[in-house]
Design a protein around this motif. Structure first.
Motif: not given
Ligand code: PHE
Length: 330
Positions: A154, A173, A175, A178, A199, A213, A215, A253, A255, A275-277, A298-300
């Motif tokens: 990043h 990002h 995020s 959040q 980036r 993105q 989020e 990730f 986070f 990406g997520c989790g 969360a997801f992006g």
């Protein structure tokens, strides 16, 4: 001979009067014909001395008549100008109008709107945050401490300004929003955050130093990985109408824990689009949410990549080159 002078002056006056369109030119005309100093009427009076005495009276009368004719015409004209009848009379409504170029929404924003729409229907609401972020929100609060290798991926643009507590940068990002939202609002939360991110990436077919993105964050009681997978599957079906191949793949990730990524098949290769989790308990601790009581996911989503897949664009650079031959197709 004197009659001719009078007649041609009258003709000249009428011609000029007909061309008048506004007050300044009306004033100038007034000066030219009945002005006290160099007005044409006064010039005529000055010539009276050169005229034989017997004709002087008639000539004088003629000039006076001409003068009052001018004055009356001017007054009438002035009145018309004031009430606007003149300008209306002069307007030609049959002339062609101005052509106005109608723009249209850029493809990326169309896709962004479409994605937002799907989540709004699922009951999410929109949050917003700044593009210029602090190191704290972009990294530290998201469990990415200084020196963490995840910062390498990043790398970003740092702002040439620091204050006592903060280093400023362009967010890498969405995020950080959040964190901002969880500090402001109490759970349960069900939010999406659309926005621009930055980036220090070399531009190529799948990368751009600026991209978009969306989020997502859900925080509540007993939220599980099954909710995450169900939500994203529902979303992907609504978006791609089942005509693309999709896979979930374990990932990492700082986070989220556990984390996953979703790839979509494009031209025989897997392209990562999100990406997520599950929200990492360390993140909840950073914002003062009890991780024993609450869980969340969360997801992006990468909007540019989704647009590529949906519209079969060979390169994401096409979105930023502003070539109308490309943009006009959508
Ligand atoms: N912020 C991550 C990225 O930009 C994506 C992500 C968002 C992953 C939310 C997990 C949860 O790479």
């Amino acid at each position: 001979m004197h009659d001719e002078v009078i007649d041609s002056l009258k003709k000249e006056f009428i011609e000029k009067l007909n061309k008048i369109k506004d007050n300044p030119s009306l004033l100038a005309l007034k000066g030219e014909f009945v002005g006290r100093k160099r007005g044409k009427i006064n010039e005529l009076f000055k010539q009276m001395g050169k005229i034989p005495a017997e004709k002087r009276k008639i000539f004088g009368q003629a000039i006076n008549e001409l003068k009052s004719f001018f004055e009356q015409e001017l007054k009438q004209f002035e009145r018309n100008l004031k009430i606007g009848s003149l300008s209306q009379k002069e307007e030609d409504w049959t002339l062609p109008g101005y052509k106005i170029d109608i723009g249209s929404k850029h493809l990326l924003l169309q896709v962004m709107d479409e994605v937002i729409d799907i989540f709004l229907k699922m009951g999410y609401h929109i949050e917003d945050g700044p593009e210029v972020e602090t190191d704290y929100y972009n990294f530290t609060a998201l469990n990415i401490p200084e020196e963490h290798p995840a910062r390498d991926e990043h790398d970003t643009f740092y702002i040439d300004y620091e204050d006592r507590d903060n280093r400023y940068l362009l967010r890498t990002h969405t995020s950080p929003v959040q964190i901002r939202t969880m500090l402001k609002k109490k759970p349960p939360l069900k939010i999406i955050i659309p926005g621009k991110v930055f980036r220090k990436d070399e531009p190529d077919d799948t990368h751009s130093p600026v991209f978009h993105q969306l989020e997502g964050l859900v925080v509540g009681k007993k939220i599980s990985m099954a909710d995450l997978k169900g939500t994203l599957t529902t979303f992907l079906k609504a978006l791609f109408k089942e005509d693309v191949q999709v896979r979930f793949r374990p990932s990492f990730f700082p986070f989220t824990e556990p984390s996953a990524e979703v790839d979509v098949m494009m031209n025989g290769e897997w392209l990562e689009i999100l990406g997520c989790g599950m929200v990492d308990p360390a993140v909840f601790e950073n914002v003062g949410i009890d991780s024993e009581e609450y869980t969340g996911f969360a997801f992006g989503l990468g909007i540019d990549r989704i647009a590529m897949v949906k519209y079969k664009a060979r390169s994401l650079r096409l979105f930023y080159e502003n070539d109308l031959r490309f943009l006009r197709q959508f």
